[in-house]
Design a protein around this motif. Structure first.
Motif, PDB file in Angstrom:
ATOM      1  N   THR A 208     -10.081  -9.547   3.221  1.00 51.88           N
ATOM      2  CA  THR A 208     -10.267  -8.124   4.139  1.00 51.88           C
ATOM      3  C   THR A 208     -11.297  -7.439   3.549  1.00 51.88           C
ATOM      4  O   THR A 208     -11.777  -7.558   2.485  1.00 51.88           O
ATOM      5  CB  THR A 208      -8.957  -7.449   4.331  1.00 51.88           C
ATOM      6  OG1 THR A 208      -8.769  -6.982   2.904  1.00 51.88           O
ATOM      7  CG2 THR A 208      -7.933  -8.354   4.700  1.00 51.88           C
ATOM      8  N   ALA A 209     -11.895  -6.710   4.550  1.00 57.20           N
ATOM      9  CA  ALA A 209     -12.914  -5.743   4.277  1.00 57.20           C
ATOM     10  C   ALA A 209     -12.335  -4.720   2.951  1.00 57.20           C
ATOM     11  O   ALA A 209     -13.326  -4.178   2.179  1.00 57.20           O
ATOM     12  CB  ALA A 209     -13.416  -4.956   5.664  1.00 57.20           C
ATOM     13  N   GLN A 210     -11.221  -4.142   3.264  1.00 59.20           N
ATOM     14  CA  GLN A 210     -10.722  -3.274   2.350  1.00 59.20           C
ATOM     15  C   GLN A 210     -10.605  -3.790   0.687  1.00 59.20           C
ATOM     16  O   GLN A 210     -11.034  -3.102  -0.109  1.00 59.20           O
ATOM     17  CB  GLN A 210      -9.365  -2.928   2.549  1.00 59.20           C
ATOM     18  CG  GLN A 210      -9.253  -1.634   3.852  1.00 59.20           C
ATOM     19  CD  GLN A 210      -9.129  -2.705   5.286  1.00 59.20           C
ATOM     20  OE1 GLN A 210      -9.100  -4.037   4.914  1.00 59.20           O
ATOM     21  NE2 GLN A 210      -9.194  -2.008   6.224  1.00 59.20           N
ATOM     22  N   GLU A 211     -10.432  -5.208   0.842  1.00 58.42           N
ATOM     23  CA  GLU A 211     -10.367  -5.697  -0.441  1.00 58.42           C
ATOM     24  C   GLU A 211     -11.902  -5.807  -1.217  1.00 58.42           C
ATOM     25  O   GLU A 211     -12.067  -5.638  -2.219  1.00 58.42           O
ATOM     26  CB  GLU A 211      -9.844  -7.240  -0.449  1.00 58.42           C
ATOM     27  CG  GLU A 211      -9.592  -7.865  -1.621  1.00 58.42           C
ATOM     28  CD  GLU A 211      -9.118  -9.275  -1.348  1.00 58.42           C
ATOM     29  OE1 GLU A 211      -8.888  -9.908  -2.460  1.00 58.42           O
ATOM     30  OE2 GLU A 211      -8.480  -9.516  -0.294  1.00 58.42           O
ATOM     31  N   GLY A 212     -12.669  -6.118  -0.242  1.00 60.26           N
ATOM     32  CA  GLY A 212     -14.380  -6.287  -0.567  1.00 60.26           C
ATOM     33  C   GLY A 212     -14.693  -5.011  -1.042  1.00 60.26           C
ATOM     34  O   GLY A 212     -15.552  -4.642  -2.093  1.00 60.26           O
ATOM     35  N   LEU A 213     -14.230  -3.744  -0.272  1.00 57.92           N
ATOM     36  CA  LEU A 213     -14.754  -2.255  -0.717  1.00 57.92           C
ATOM     37  C   LEU A 213     -13.937  -1.881  -1.992  1.00 57.92           C
ATOM     38  O   LEU A 213     -14.686  -1.233  -2.819  1.00 57.92           O
ATOM     39  CB  LEU A 213     -14.378  -1.325   0.272  1.00 57.92           C
ATOM     40  CG  LEU A 213     -15.198  -1.459   1.545  1.00 57.92           C
ATOM     41  CD1 LEU A 213     -14.483  -0.434   2.672  1.00 57.92           C
ATOM     42  CD2 LEU A 213     -16.591  -1.127   1.367  1.00 57.92           C
TER      43      LEU A 213
ATOM     44  N   GLU B 295     -15.610 -14.359  -6.008  1.00 55.68           N
ATOM     45  CA  GLU B 295     -14.179 -14.989  -5.398  1.00 55.68           C
ATOM     46  C   GLU B 295     -13.984 -14.443  -4.044  1.00 55.68           C
ATOM     47  O   GLU B 295     -13.559 -14.950  -3.154  1.00 55.68           O
ATOM     48  CB  GLU B 295     -13.155 -14.799  -6.255  1.00 55.68           C
ATOM     49  CG  GLU B 295     -13.125 -15.569  -7.424  1.00 55.68           C
ATOM     50  CD  GLU B 295     -11.945 -15.572  -8.482  1.00 55.68           C
ATOM     51  OE1 GLU B 295     -11.182 -14.475  -7.923  1.00 55.68           O
ATOM     52  OE2 GLU B 295     -11.912 -15.882  -9.366  1.00 55.68           O
ATOM     53  N   TYR B 296     -14.194 -13.112  -3.921  1.00 53.78           N
ATOM     54  CA  TYR B 296     -13.853 -12.544  -2.557  1.00 53.78           C
ATOM     55  C   TYR B 296     -14.915 -13.119  -1.447  1.00 53.78           C
ATOM     56  O   TYR B 296     -14.694 -13.191  -0.506  1.00 53.78           O
ATOM     57  CB  TYR B 296     -14.137 -10.939  -2.726  1.00 53.78           C
ATOM     58  CG  TYR B 296     -14.439 -10.286  -1.537  1.00 53.78           C
ATOM     59  CD1 TYR B 296     -13.258  -9.996  -0.682  1.00 53.78           C
ATOM     60  CD2 TYR B 296     -15.625  -9.889  -0.993  1.00 53.78           C
ATOM     61  CE1 TYR B 296     -13.580  -9.272   0.627  1.00 53.78           C
ATOM     62  CE2 TYR B 296     -15.926  -9.188   0.357  1.00 53.78           C
ATOM     63  CZ  TYR B 296     -14.557  -9.009   1.100  1.00 53.78           C
ATOM     64  OH  TYR B 296     -14.797  -8.216   2.368  1.00 53.78           O
TER      65      TYR B 296
END
Length: 183
Positions: free
Chosen positions: A46-51, A38-39
């Motif tokens: 955002t990249a933070q969410e992916g990390l 989903e990401y």
């Protein structure tokens, strides 16, 4: 049997709890794949969410491997304790035999009992705590399938699981009857 449970019962429950935790961690990281997909499909993420998702996924994989190895190791330790207990009980029984009974007893049968029959119990007994964990894990899996795809699919999977269990039981009985017919 009460002596065996008194000796290893607490250990058995600890290994069962480790099995539940390991399999829940396994389900967690498998379920995290859904969030990672989903990401990747969300262009505004955002990249933070992916990390965060990647870190949770890695943590789930690490915890699942760690707890799975723990419950396998402690399951084998428990099986070895049980084996020692059974051998000690058999030795105590043999030590109580009279001299006449000892001379009539076939020592080969005793050696076979210790070397193969008790050893045959060791491996399945080491995985026995997983029997208590598996119903809980199945319920969690049905809940996850219901959340992702709907209750209809969870019920279909439940029905297929029951069908597989019935088929395995029938096959095991058939195999046992065939072996008895050969003997």
């Amino acid at each position: 049997m009460q002596a065996v449970w008194g000796t290893i019962g607490c250990h058995f429950m600890q290994v069962s709890c480790l099995a539940v935790v390991a399999e829940c961690a396994n389900l967690f990281y498998t379920f995290m794949i859904l969030y990672l997909v989903e990401y990747l499909l969300d262009e505004e993420a955002t990249a933070q969410e992916g990390l965060l998702y990647a870190g949770l996924f890695a943590l789930g994989v690490f915890c699942a491997s760690l707890f799975r190895n723990f419950y396998i190791y402690w399951g084998y330790v428990m099986a070895l304790k049980t084996r020692k207990l059974l051998i000690a009980a058999m030795y105590d029984k043999v030590a109580k035999l009279s001299m006449r009974s000892l001379t009539e007893t076939n020592s080969g049968k005793l050696i076979t009992l210790v070397s193969s029959d008790i050893f045959t119990l060791e491996r399945p007994f080491s995985m026995a705590p997983f029997l208590f964990a598996s119903p809980f894990i199945n319920l969690v899996c049905y809940g996850l399938v219901a959340r992702v795809a709907g209750w209809q699919y969870a019920l279909i999977i439940f029905g297929l699981t029951i069908l597989v269990l019935i088929t395995q039981y029938w096959t095991a009985n058939k195999q046992r009857h065939l072996k008895q017919a050969e003997a």
